[in-house]
Scaffold this active site. Structure first.
Site, PDB file in Angstrom:
ATOM      1  N   GLN A 147     -81.051  79.261 -50.700  1.00  0.00           N
ATOM      2  CA  GLN A 147     -81.557  79.812 -49.460  1.00  0.00           C
ATOM      3  C   GLN A 147     -82.711  79.531 -48.774  1.00  0.00           C
ATOM      4  O   GLN A 147     -83.238  79.430 -47.341  1.00  0.00           O
ATOM      5  CB  GLN A 147     -81.652  81.601 -49.688  1.00  0.00           C
ATOM      6  CG  GLN A 147     -82.457  82.292 -49.686  1.00  0.00           C
ATOM      7  CD  GLN A 147     -82.347  83.341 -51.159  1.00  0.00           C
ATOM      8  OE1 GLN A 147     -82.639  84.728 -49.947  1.00  0.00           O
ATOM      9  NE2 GLN A 147     -81.792  83.732 -51.840  1.00  0.00           N
ATOM     10  N   ASP A 183     -90.974  85.135 -47.886  1.00  0.00           N
ATOM     11  CA  ASP A 183     -90.366  86.250 -47.883  1.00  0.00           C
ATOM     12  C   ASP A 183     -91.503  87.386 -46.670  1.00  0.00           C
ATOM     13  O   ASP A 183     -90.970  88.762 -45.945  1.00  0.00           O
ATOM     14  CB  ASP A 183     -91.528  87.094 -49.294  1.00  0.00           C
ATOM     15  CG  ASP A 183     -91.108  86.687 -50.258  1.00  0.00           C
ATOM     16  OD1 ASP A 183     -89.275  86.598 -50.335  1.00  0.00           O
ATOM     17  OD2 ASP A 183     -91.524  85.676 -51.415  1.00  0.00           O
ATOM     18  N   THR A 203     -94.046  81.829 -46.548  1.00  0.00           N
ATOM     19  CA  THR A 203     -93.518  82.140 -47.203  1.00  0.00           C
ATOM     20  C   THR A 203     -92.172  83.179 -46.711  1.00  0.00           C
ATOM     21  O   THR A 203     -92.491  83.147 -45.660  1.00  0.00           O
ATOM     22  CB  THR A 203     -94.520  83.630 -48.021  1.00  0.00           C
ATOM     23  OG1 THR A 203     -93.306  84.510 -48.419  1.00  0.00           O
ATOM     24  CG2 THR A 203     -94.648  84.411 -46.731  1.00  0.00           C
TER      25      THR A 203
END
Lengths: 419, 419
Positions: free
Chosen positions: B299, B144, B142
Site C-alpha cells: 500500500q 498515517d 507519513t
C-alpha cells in the site's frame, strides 16, 4: 443461415480481463445480427442457465458494453459450480439443453478454466445426442495460466504484471528500511497447483534493476534448510530480500505449508496464509525483522494495472469465439499461439476441447533455476511479453470507473428447476 | 549571504512520494547555487549523519534527480532510529552538529513524521546553543496522515488512493463470486493509532458506485456483536460485503485484535495479522465463506497508482522547505492549508515545530458514521481531493522504471562515532 441466440457465461474465479472477453463476444455478435440474434448471459455463470435466470445483454448500450473492456470481475456474476459427470447428473445437462431450446440458443460460449472446458465439451456432446445441436465454444480464462494448448491464458498477464510491479515496489521499500529495521519482505500470491503467478515475482528483478528475490513454487517441495540458507545468503549480500511464496507450496511431506494447525488462545483453529508462516520461520531461524503481505483478490482484480497484452488477448479470444461459431465450429476453444518472443507476436488457433478439458499445465522445470528459488531466462523470455503495455481504465474523482450493466432478466419460459 | 551546504534525510517508514519531496529539495537547492552549495543526503536517514556517511547528491544528473518524482521508497535509505532525549543522549546531538560543522552544513532538512519533527526541533535548539546555528526545516511525510497543523501529509493521498482503488476492485470481485462462493472480503490496512487509511476504503463506494463496505477504525473500540450484526445486515442486503480493518483495531479491553496469542502445532507463537482474525470470526459466527488480504508494504510503496495531488504536494513541500530556509526560517515545517474542498485549492503556510512535534492527529469522531463502521460525508469531502488525479511512472518492458541514484559517499573528515 437461421438466426439463433447466443448464451455466454463466466465461470470460476474472475479476473481483471474476463469482461474484456465478454466485450469481444457481445460486440462481435452485435456485428453479426444477421446470424446471431440476442446474446444472453447467465446470471452468476452456469447456475443462471440452470435456473433459467438469463440476462438480456441487448438492454445495455454499445457504450456500456465497450466499457466492459476496462472493468474487472465478472459483469454478469460467476460461480464456483462444477457440473457433475454426465452419468452422475444427466438431469442438469438435459436442463441446460432445454433452457437453450426454450430460448432459441444455438451458441454456447463458456468463459473459464479447465473444469468449464470439460463442461463445455459435455454440453456439446449431449445437445447433439438430444437432437438440439448447440455449438459450444470455450473461451480460456484463468489467472493460474494452467490451461494446456494455449500459450497463455487471459487473466494471467494482468495478475503477473500486478505481482511483478508490486514486488518491485515493495523491494524498493524494504531496501530503504533494511539498515535499521525490516530485512525481509514476504508476499503470498495465488497458484494452488502451478507456480506461474509466483514466477511473475521474478520479473521484478532484471538487468537494469537487480533485486534479491527468492521464489517458492508449488512445483518444488519446500526444504526449510535450503530456503533459510538462500534467504540468509541474499540478506548477507544485499542487506535485504523479498520472498514471493505461492499459496500452494508444500513441504517434503506433501502437506500445504499454510496448514500449520494454527490455533488461537482458545484453541480454535485459525485459517492463516502461508506468508506469516514463512515470515515467522525466517525470524525464528535468522532473527531478521520482517513484513508480509497477502495479495489475495487484490492481485486478480487489479484492473488499474492490467497488462495491455492481456486485455487485447482477452478481447481477441472473445471475438474469435464468436467467429469460430459463425464458421460452424463446435467443441473447440480459440487458443493463443506464440509466433515470436521479441518482438512478441501472436495469433489465434483452434483447439479441440478434448485436448483442453481437465489438463493442468504446471511450470516446466527448466523455467525454474537449478536451486529452485528463481526463474530461468527461458521463463523470463516466455513471461515478459505477457505483462507488456499498460491499459489504464478511465478515472473520475480519483477512482477508476468500472461499468455496471443493467443485467435485465429475460422472462422465464420453463418451470422451476432444483439445482 | 555566505554559501552553505544542505543536509537532507528521510526518516521512518517510506512512502510512494517521499522521493518527490527529495526531488523538490534538491531541484530548488540547485536553482539557488548562489546560496546553497552541495546537498548532502544521509545514507539511511539520520544514522548516516551520525556515522558521517553522507551522500553527495551532486553526483547525480538533473535527469536522475527529476526521476525521483516517480520513484517510491527512500532513495537514500531511511531508518527507524529515534534520537533519545537531549538530556539522555546529548552526545548524539552534539555529534550531528559536529558533522554539520565539518561539512559546512547550514541547512538541515528532515523528511519524516512526528518523531522527526521533534528531532528537528532539538537539533535546531542545540546547534544554536553550540554556537553553530543550523536552520532546521521539517518536511512532513507519513502515510498515517497523523501530523497536526498540516491539512494532510504527503504519502497519505497515495496510500488512500491505493486502498480506495483496491477495495473497489476487490468488492467487484467478491460481488461476482457471492452467489456460490465468497461472501465477505476482508482487507487489512496500516494505521496503528489513526484510522485515516482505513477510512480511505470508504471512498471505494460512492453515489455512482454503491458498495457495501464495513470499516474498523482504531478510534472505535471493537464490539464483536455489533460488528457481526453489521456484516450480516450488509450480506443480507447486498449478497456480499467488504471489510476494511485497520491493523490498530483494539477490543473493548484495549488489546490489539491482532494479538490473539496464535500458536502453531508446536506451540510456537505466530505473528499474524488482524485480517485473518476478523475473517475467521465472521466464518465462525455467520458461516460466510471469506477471502482476506493484507496489503502491508504494497500500500505505501504503490507508486504505480499514486495520487497526483499527493505527488504535487510532496514536491511542493520539499521546494517550500528550501525556500523557507533561504528566507531565514528555522525550526519550522511547511504545511498544507486547505483553501477550498471543491474545486480543491491549497497553499502552503509555515508552522512552528513546537506545534508539530509529538502531536498525533486521529480521525475526528464526526468523520466516522454514527454506527462507527463507515465514513461521514464530512470525511469524504476532506479525503476525496487527496486522491485526485493519476501520475503514472514511466514504463519499460511492462515494468515501472524507478530510478536508483549513484549515492556517492562524501569523504569523511571526522573520527568514527559509535551510534
Amino acid at each position: 443461415m437461421r438466426i439463433r441466440n447466443a448464451f455466454y457465461a463466466q465461470s470460476g474465479g474472475v479476473t481483471a480481463v474476463i469482461n474484456a472477453s465478454a466485450c469481444g463476444v457481445i460486440e462481435t455478435a452485435r456485428a453479426n445480427k444477421d446470424k446471431i440474434g440476442k446474446v444472453y448471459a447467465g446470471r452468476n455463470g452456469i447456475v443462471g442457465a440452470l435456473a433459467e435466470d438469463l440476462i438480456d445483454t441487448g438492454k445495455d448500450t454499445a457504450k456500456s458494453i465497450a466499457s466492459l473492456r476496462y472493468a474487472p470481475s465478472g459483469a454478469f456474476g460467476s460461480c464456483r459450480f462444477k457440473l457433475k459427470g454426465l452419468e452422475e447428473n444427466r438431469l442438469q445437462y438435459e436442463r441446460l439443453v432445454e433452457v437453450f431450446k426454450a430460448h432459441n440458443i444455438g451458441y454456447f460460449f463458456y468463459n473459464g478454466g479447465g473444469d468449464s472446458a470439460d463442461t463445455c465439451l459435455k454440453i456439446s456432446q449431449l445437445a447433439n445426442k438430444m437432437g438440439y445441436p448447440v455449438q459450444a465454444i470455450h473461451i480460456p480464462k484463468t489467472v493460474d495460466n494452467d490451461l494446456p494448448v494455449t500459450d497463455c491464458c487471459p487473466g494471467f498477464g494482468s495478475v503477473a504484471k500486478y505481482v511483478a510491479v508490486s514486488v518491485r515496489e515493495a523491494s524498493f521499500d524494504v531496501a530503504s528500511m533494511a539498515q535499521t529495521s525490516t530485512r525481509v519482505f514476504v508476499m503470498e500470491v495465488m497458484g494452488r497447483h502451478a507456480g506461474w503467478i509466483a514466477a511473475a515475482g521474478g520479473l521484478a528483478s532484471d538487468k537494469n534493476c537487480e533485486l534479491p528475490i527468492v521464489i517458492l513454487f508449488p512445483e518444488i517441495p519446500f526444504s526449510k534448510e535450503k530456503f533459510l540458507a538462500k534467504v540468509d545468503a541474499m540478506v548477507q549480500q544485499y542487506g535485504y530480500c523479498s520472498v514471493v511464496v505461492s499459496e500452494g507450496v508444500r513441504g517434503e511431506d506433501g502437506k500445504f505449508l499454510s496448514d500449520q494447525g494454527l490455533r488461537d488462545a482458545f484453541g480454535h483453529t485459525q485459517l492463516g496464509g502461508v506468508a506469516p508462516v514463512i515470515a515467522n520461520m525466517i525470524k525464528d531461524a535468522l532473527g531478521y525483522k520482517f513484513h508480509w503481505a497477502v495479495a489475495d483478490y487484490l492481485q486478480r482484480a487489479a484492473r488499474h494495472i492490467a497488462s495491455r497484452t492481456d486485455v487485447e488477448q482477452a478481447y481477441a479470444l472473445g471475438k474469435a469465439a464468436v467467429q469460430l461459431a459463425l464458421k460452424g465450429e463446435n467443441a473447440v476453444m480459440p487458443a493463443i499461439v506464440r509466433l515470436a518472443d521479441k518482438p512478441y507476436q501472436w495469433s489465434i488457433e483452434v483447439a479441440p476441447l478434448q485436448k483442453v478439458a481437465n489438463v493442468e499445465k504446471t511450470m516446466p522445470r527448466n523455467f525454474i533455476t537449478k536451486d529452485g528459488f528463481g526463474i530461468s531466462e527461458k521463463c523470463r523470455g516466455y513471461m515478459l511479453p505477457l505483462i507488456m503495455g499498460e491499459d489504464y481504465p478511465p478515472y473520475k474523482d480519483g477512482l477508476p470507473q468500472y461499468v455496471r450493466l443493467k443485467n435485465v432478466a429475460v422472462p422465464k419460459k420453463l418451470a422451476d428447476f432444483e439445482i
